[in-house]
Design an enzyme around this catalytic site. Structure first.
Site, PDB file in Angstrom:
ATOM      1  N   GLU A   1       6.916   8.156 -57.481  1.00 24.87           N
ATOM      2  CA  GLU A   1       7.625   7.151 -56.690  1.00 24.87           C
ATOM      3  C   GLU A   1       7.212   5.789 -57.238  1.00 24.87           C
ATOM      4  O   GLU A   1       6.037   5.558 -57.516  1.00 24.87           O
ATOM      5  CB  GLU A   1       7.208   7.284 -55.214  1.00 24.87           C
ATOM      6  CG  GLU A   1       7.854   6.261 -54.295  1.00 24.87           C
ATOM      7  CD  GLU A   1       7.428   6.421 -52.826  1.00 24.87           C
ATOM      8  OE1 GLU A   1       6.427   7.118 -52.552  1.00 24.87           O
ATOM      9  OE2 GLU A   1       8.103   5.827 -51.970  1.00 24.87           O
TER      10      GLU A   1
ATOM     11  N   HIS B   1       3.600  13.713 -54.203  1.00 26.30           N
ATOM     12  CA  HIS B   1       3.959  12.667 -55.161  1.00 26.30           C
ATOM     13  C   HIS B   1       2.888  11.593 -55.212  1.00 26.30           C
ATOM     14  O   HIS B   1       2.025  11.519 -54.342  1.00 26.30           O
ATOM     15  CB  HIS B   1       5.330  12.053 -54.849  1.00 26.30           C
ATOM     16  CG  HIS B   1       5.430  11.299 -53.556  1.00 26.30           C
ATOM     17  ND1 HIS B   1       5.841  11.877 -52.380  1.00 26.30           N
ATOM     18  CD2 HIS B   1       5.178  10.000 -53.246  1.00 26.30           C
ATOM     19  CE1 HIS B   1       5.846  10.967 -51.410  1.00 26.30           C
ATOM     20  NE2 HIS B   1       5.447   9.808 -51.916  1.00 26.30           N
TER      21      HIS B   1
ATOM     22  N   HIS C   1       0.074   4.721 -53.052  1.00 26.49           N
ATOM     23  CA  HIS C   1      -0.390   5.842 -52.240  1.00 26.49           C
ATOM     24  C   HIS C   1      -0.222   7.149 -52.977  1.00 26.49           C
ATOM     25  O   HIS C   1       0.525   7.229 -53.960  1.00 26.49           O
ATOM     26  CB  HIS C   1       0.325   5.915 -50.881  1.00 26.49           C
ATOM     27  CG  HIS C   1       1.817   6.100 -50.970  1.00 26.49           C
ATOM     28  ND1 HIS C   1       2.697   5.045 -51.053  1.00 26.49           N
ATOM     29  CD2 HIS C   1       2.586   7.216 -50.982  1.00 26.49           C
ATOM     30  CE1 HIS C   1       3.936   5.512 -51.114  1.00 26.49           C
ATOM     31  NE2 HIS C   1       3.895   6.827 -51.076  1.00 26.49           N
TER      32      HIS C   1
HETATM   33 CO    CO Z   1       5.614   7.942 -50.942  1.00 28.59          CO
END
Ligand code: CO
Length: 134
Positions: free
Chosen positions: A130, A79, A7
């Site tokens: 991430e 992020h 994502h």
């Molecule tokens: Co995230």
């Protein structure tokens, strides 16, 4: 080491307005808002064919995205999350190469119930990264 983009997260000051933008202006499929108090955010998932966009709004005092929104009051890309098969192996390899893992360095359970770590943006071209084990 990296798999798919899981994502892309965008911090927003007004989650309902941002959700309406994705749903109405962009014609995307969006989820109901979910409060994640343990992460200090409320999140809406924008479901795309090939990945997701997560719209994040601060929840509660000391939200991890509050400072980001102070610097970026209109919101901004917060992020990017990449999938890895083995998060501990990925972490150890990155640490051995000098990358900084945020927090205590141990994986936490992320928004999707899977282990995640965050990597320091200064080590990755100014982008908070991430990693999520899938
Ligand atoms: Co995230």
């Amino acid at each position: 080491m990296l798999g798919r983009v899981n994502h892309i997260a965008i911090a927003v000051p007004d989650l309902s307005a941002a959700t309406a933008t994705y749903r109405d202006a962009l014609g995307a499929r969006v989820s109901q808002a979910q409060a994640l108090p343990e992460h200090g955010v409320t999140v809406v998932f924008v479901e795309l064919e090939n990945t997701k966009v997560e719209l994040l709004e601060p929840l509660g005092a000391g939200s991890p995205i509050a400072a980001f929104l102070e610097k970026n009051p209109a919101g901004g890309m917060h992020h990017i999350c990449y999938e890895v098969e083995d998060i501990l192996a990925a972490r150890d390899r990155l640490k051995a190469g000098g990358a900084r893992v945020l927090g205590d360095g141990n994986p936490k359970t992320g928004a999707h119930g899977k282990p995640v770590i965050f990597l320091h943006p200064k080590d990755f071209n100014g982008t908070l990264v991430e990693l999520e084990e899938v």
